[in-house]
Design a protein around this motif. Structure first.
Motif, PDB file in Angstrom:
ATOM      1  N   ALA A   1       0.854  -1.185   0.000  1.00  0.00           N
ATOM      2  CA  ALA A   1       0.000   0.000   0.000  1.00  0.00           C
ATOM      3  C   ALA A   1       0.890   1.235   0.000  1.00  0.00           C
ATOM      4  O   ALA A   1       1.934   1.256   0.643  1.00  0.00           O
TER       5      ALA A   1
ATOM      6  N   THR B   1       0.500   5.699   0.334  1.00  0.00           N
ATOM      7  CA  THR B   1      -0.438   6.649   0.933  1.00  0.00           C
ATOM      8  C   THR B   1      -0.349   8.002   0.236  1.00  0.00           C
ATOM      9  O   THR B   1       0.437   8.185  -0.688  1.00  0.00           O
TER      10      THR B   1
ATOM     11  N   HIS C   1       5.133   9.396   4.412  1.00  0.00           N
ATOM     12  CA  HIS C   1       6.140  10.039   5.251  1.00  0.00           C
ATOM     13  C   HIS C   1       7.067   9.106   6.012  1.00  0.00           C
ATOM     14  O   HIS C   1       7.855   9.579   6.825  1.00  0.00           O
ATOM     15  N   SER C   2       6.997   7.822   5.777  1.00  0.00           N
ATOM     16  CA  SER C   2       7.982   6.956   6.435  1.00  0.00           C
ATOM     17  C   SER C   2       9.328   7.101   5.761  1.00  0.00           C
ATOM     18  O   SER C   2       9.411   7.186   4.527  1.00  0.00           O
TER      19      SER C   2
ATOM     20  N   THR D   1      -1.501   9.220   7.073  1.00  0.00           N
ATOM     21  CA  THR D   1      -2.791   8.539   6.983  1.00  0.00           C
ATOM     22  C   THR D   1      -2.946   7.572   8.158  1.00  0.00           C
ATOM     23  O   THR D   1      -1.955   7.110   8.732  1.00  0.00           O
TER      24      THR D   1
ATOM     25  N   GLY E   1      -1.065   4.363   7.467  1.00  0.00           N
ATOM     26  CA  GLY E   1       0.388   4.493   7.623  1.00  0.00           C
ATOM     27  C   GLY E   1       0.795   4.630   9.074  1.00  0.00           C
ATOM     28  O   GLY E   1       1.800   4.052   9.518  1.00  0.00           O
TER      29      GLY E   1
ATOM     30  N   THR F   1       3.346   1.762  11.398  1.00  0.00           N
ATOM     31  CA  THR F   1       4.637   2.011  12.056  1.00  0.00           C
ATOM     32  C   THR F   1       4.519   2.296  13.551  1.00  0.00           C
ATOM     33  O   THR F   1       5.514   2.607  14.193  1.00  0.00           O
TER      34      THR F   1
END
Ligand SMILES: Cc1cc2nc3c(=O)[nH]c(=O)nc-3n(C[C@H](O)[C@H](O)[C@H](O)COP(=O)(O)OP(=O)(O)OC[C@H]3O[C@@H](n4cnc5c(N)ncnc54)[C@H](O)[C@@H]3O)c2cc1C
Ligand SMILES: *[C@@H]1O[C@H](CO)[C@@H](O)[C@H](O)[C@H]1NC(C)=O
Ligand SMILES: *[C@@H]1O[C@H](CO)[C@@H](O)[C@H](O)[C@H]1NC(C)=O
Ligand SMILES: *[C@@H]1O[C@H](CO)[C@@H](O)[C@H](O)[C@H]1NC(C)=O
Ligand SMILES: *[C@@H]1O[C@H](CO)[C@@H](O)[C@H](O)[C@H]1NC(C)=O
Length: 580
Positions: free
Chosen positions: A80, A82, A86-87, A152, A155, A159
């Motif tokens: 997936a 998003t 931002h990871s 999101t 997301g 994490t």
């Protein structure tokens, strides 16, 4: 001094509304095929690029099931992606080079709000800004989210992202998940994909709440709401003398407390932050300066100054830059205003959804990149590393005492944190989620310069890297799954008592590893190591050095023990010898 003026300007510009939202992380040469995927910085820690055969943009759960089924039937790897991705690590890359990306950007609706049961169900691609906004308008609060709201819900869950709290279930958003629907592979007889509904109390929820995205694509998430409340925030400055003792109690004293530490200045900024009644006067707003849009020219100039500070800046200049940034932050009340416009004094009181997170740079219309988020890769703006690791609460005092000893030995080194003016600490509680925090913990955030040229030594990298190794290796800390450089993940999975249970669920949901990638196999200890061992790997945090060649001996950087933690191995500058 122009440099200081510039950094000052950067943080003091307020009220800019027009900006370009961050770019989409997926781009394809041929409509929806032949694609690359990246993160919000446009760069993974190893500077590689991820390729995929195609991308799908489902806008309903049915379309999501069809997209997963098509990929499974074609034996493609899947991940997936998003809205903004931002990871920092390579979580978003499907395995191999010919996988499928399933974007959740069109899965961004509110499914229902059940006032009686105090539950809210949303699609997984919903951005945190919208999530808390919709809840707030309906009279509800989500107690904890990350501070940056351009993420999101899918997301954030993947994490274990968090805010700060030791109260109740703690500061991680996944603690407030009471159910979800996830699309996983299925045998051909069942159409290659299926929806699994995990309701409250379902044992697999502890795997799916923090999943690194390897179980399948989450379709919908149900969150427990609380009646709308307000918060009252005050920042107080103290010297650091009792910080080791304070760090263990602060999170118990204030429901949303956190701490910023400037080791160089021997100064601490404590956030007193508590829940107050919804009728308390105040219409406060948080609009963190680091998450505001700025003019591209200002950002580019600030980056040029950072590059100069790294290249030939003095200790005095870096420390002065850090002091100026800290002073500006303080003067601006860290982005808080009492009425949405002006700061008139503490406490700042405001509604939870206006106070818990911010990120105004995502909100504005396209303006052709005249303004943007400061890290937007299209403008070559700010480019930093972000090390984030959780130290067990019971070890936090000893960890800080070690960092203080290191600081005393290397007084100017912590000015290398000039991009963020210090270290941030937030609280997260032990979780029942298998990949959530194993114990109550203090999460430390360090932000520091990253060169755009791999293999370029950084100023005082030895000290910053030693801090990281003290946390992870001496005190049993764990890395944030969505931040960090490769070396931080070495051995991390062994610190999770629930890892075996997580892998059991993964094997049951996705026996062929459709949702697994090289990176997820490495961090989960299934296959290979997250470290990349090669020349200069320790310079870029891809490995911990064990040989001088992992540093840059030709430039005078050698692999040496730490100054305080002798078992640490860092690249220390010893100068270039003239004889060959
Ligand atoms: C500027 C900035 C500020 C940040 N602030 C914070 C903070 O305050 N607190 C904090 O804890 N962290 C913070 N982070 C880290 C960030 O919260 C995490 O990296 C978060 O996971 C990113 O969410 P995302 O929506 O961008 O997901 P992505 O990075 O796009 O995806 C992360 C992983 O989740 C998977 N995934 C996404 N959606 C789904 C889905 N629907 N189903 C299954 N898997 C899915 C992806 O495949 C990927 O593996 C910050 C990062 C940045 C760059
Ligand atoms: C572009 O994609 C279409 C299908 O979407 C495919 O038929 C065509 O061959 C592709 N072209 C190239 C150059 O890959
Ligand atoms: C969902 O995304 C679309 C397209 O980006 C956007 O127009 C819409 O406002 C979003 N909806 C919500 C509820 O955020
Ligand atoms: C530092 O480098 C900049 C440009 O890279 C140069 O203009 C400046 O003179 C240098 N300063 C010192 C003290 O060497
Ligand atoms: C904010 O401050 C400015 C300058 O002091 C003042 O003119 C303005 O009226 C204030 N706005 C609000 C909403 O308080």
């Amino acid at each position: 001094m122009p440099m200081l003026l510039l950094l000052f300007l950067l943080l003091s510009l307020v009220g800019l509304n027009d900006s370009s939202p961050p770019p989409q992380p997926v781009s394809c040469t041929n409509d929806t095929s032949d694609c690359t995927v990246t993160n919000a910085y446009g760069a993974f820690p190893d500077s590689s690029i991820c390729h995929a055969a195609n991308v799908a943009y489902p806008s309903t759960e049915q379309e999501l099931v069809a997209a997963v089924a098509a990929a499974v039937a074609a034996k493609r790897k899947v991940k997936a992606s998003t809205r903004y991705s931002h990871s920092i690590p390579k979580l978003v890359c499907p395995g191999g080079n010919d996988g499928t990306i399933i974007s959740t950007v069109r899965l961004n609706r509110t499914v229902r709000i059940d006032a009686e049961k105090r539950l809210m169900t949303v699609e997984s691609g919903m951005v945190v800004a919208d999530l808390i906004g919709v809840a707030g308008k309906a009279g509800w609060s989500l107690p904890h989210t990350p501070y940056w709201y351009g993420l999101t819900i899918g997301g954030v869950l993947a994490t274990g992202a968090h805010g700060s709290s030791l109260w109740g279930k703690g500061g991680a958003l996944h603690e407030y998940v009471v159910g979800l629907r996830i699309v996983t592979p299925a045998p051909p007889s069942q159409g290659f994909a299926m929806v699994r509904e995990l309701n409250a109390g379902h044992p697999d929820l502890d795997a799916a709440k923090v999943s690194l995205g390897v179980l399948g694509v989450i379709s919908q998430v149900t969150l427990a709401l609380q009646p709308l409340f307000k918060r009252s925030v005050t920042f107080v400055d103290r010297d650091e003398s009792d910080l080791p003792a304070k760090v263990t109690v602060w999170g118990h004293l204030y429901e949303f407390g956190d701490i910023k530490w400037l080791p160089q200045e021997r100064k601490v900024v404590y956030r007193k932050d508590d829940r107050v009644g919804v009728s308390s006067p105040g219409n406060g707003l948080r609009d963190s300066p680091i998450f505001r849009a700025l003019p591209t020219s200002t950002i580019v100039a600030a980056r040029a100054q950072a590059e100069r500070l790294e290249k030939n800046g003095t200790d005095g200049e870096r420390c002065e830059a850090q002091r100026q940034l800290a002073a500006t932050d303080e003067m601006e009340a860290y982005g808080f205003t009492n009425n949405g416009v002006n700061f008139t004094g503490y406490p700042v009181v405001g509604l939870q959804h206006r106070m818990q997170a911010s990120g105004s740079c995502i909100h504005s219309p396209e303006d052709g990149l005249q303004t943007s988020c400061t890290w937007d890769p299209r403008i070559h703006g700010l480019f930093n590393y972000n090390s984030g690791f959780s130290v067990p609460l019971s070890m936090a005092a000893a960890f800080i005492a070690d960092v203080q000893r290191l600081r005393d030995l290397s007084p100017a080194a912590f000015c290398a944190l000039y991009s963020s003016a210090g270290m941030y600490m937030r609280y997260v509680k032990a979780s029942s989620a298998y990949l959530g925090k194993p114990e109550d913990a203090v999460d430390f955030d360090l932000i520091y310069f990253r060169s755009r040229t791999p293999g370029t030594p950084r100023v005082y990298a030895d000290v910053i890297d030693e801090v990281e190794q003290i946390a992870l290796r001496k005190y049993g800390g764990v890395p944030h799954w969505g931040k960090n450089r490769n070396s931080a993940f070495e051995g991390a999975i062994a610190k999770y008592p629930g890892a075996a249970k997580f892998l059991e669920v993964k094997n049951r949901y996705d026996p062929d590893g459709i949702f697994s990638s090289e990176w997820s196999d490495q961090v989960l200890g299934i296959k290979g190591s997250p470290s990349i061992v090669m020349k200069r790997c320790a310079i870029d945090g891809l490995c911990i050095c064990s040989d001088d060649s992992h540093c840059a001996p030709e430039l005078g950087y050698f692999c040496r023990p730490g100054k305080v933690y002798k078992q640490a191995r860092v690249c220390a500058f010893e100068g270039v010898t003239t004889s060959s």
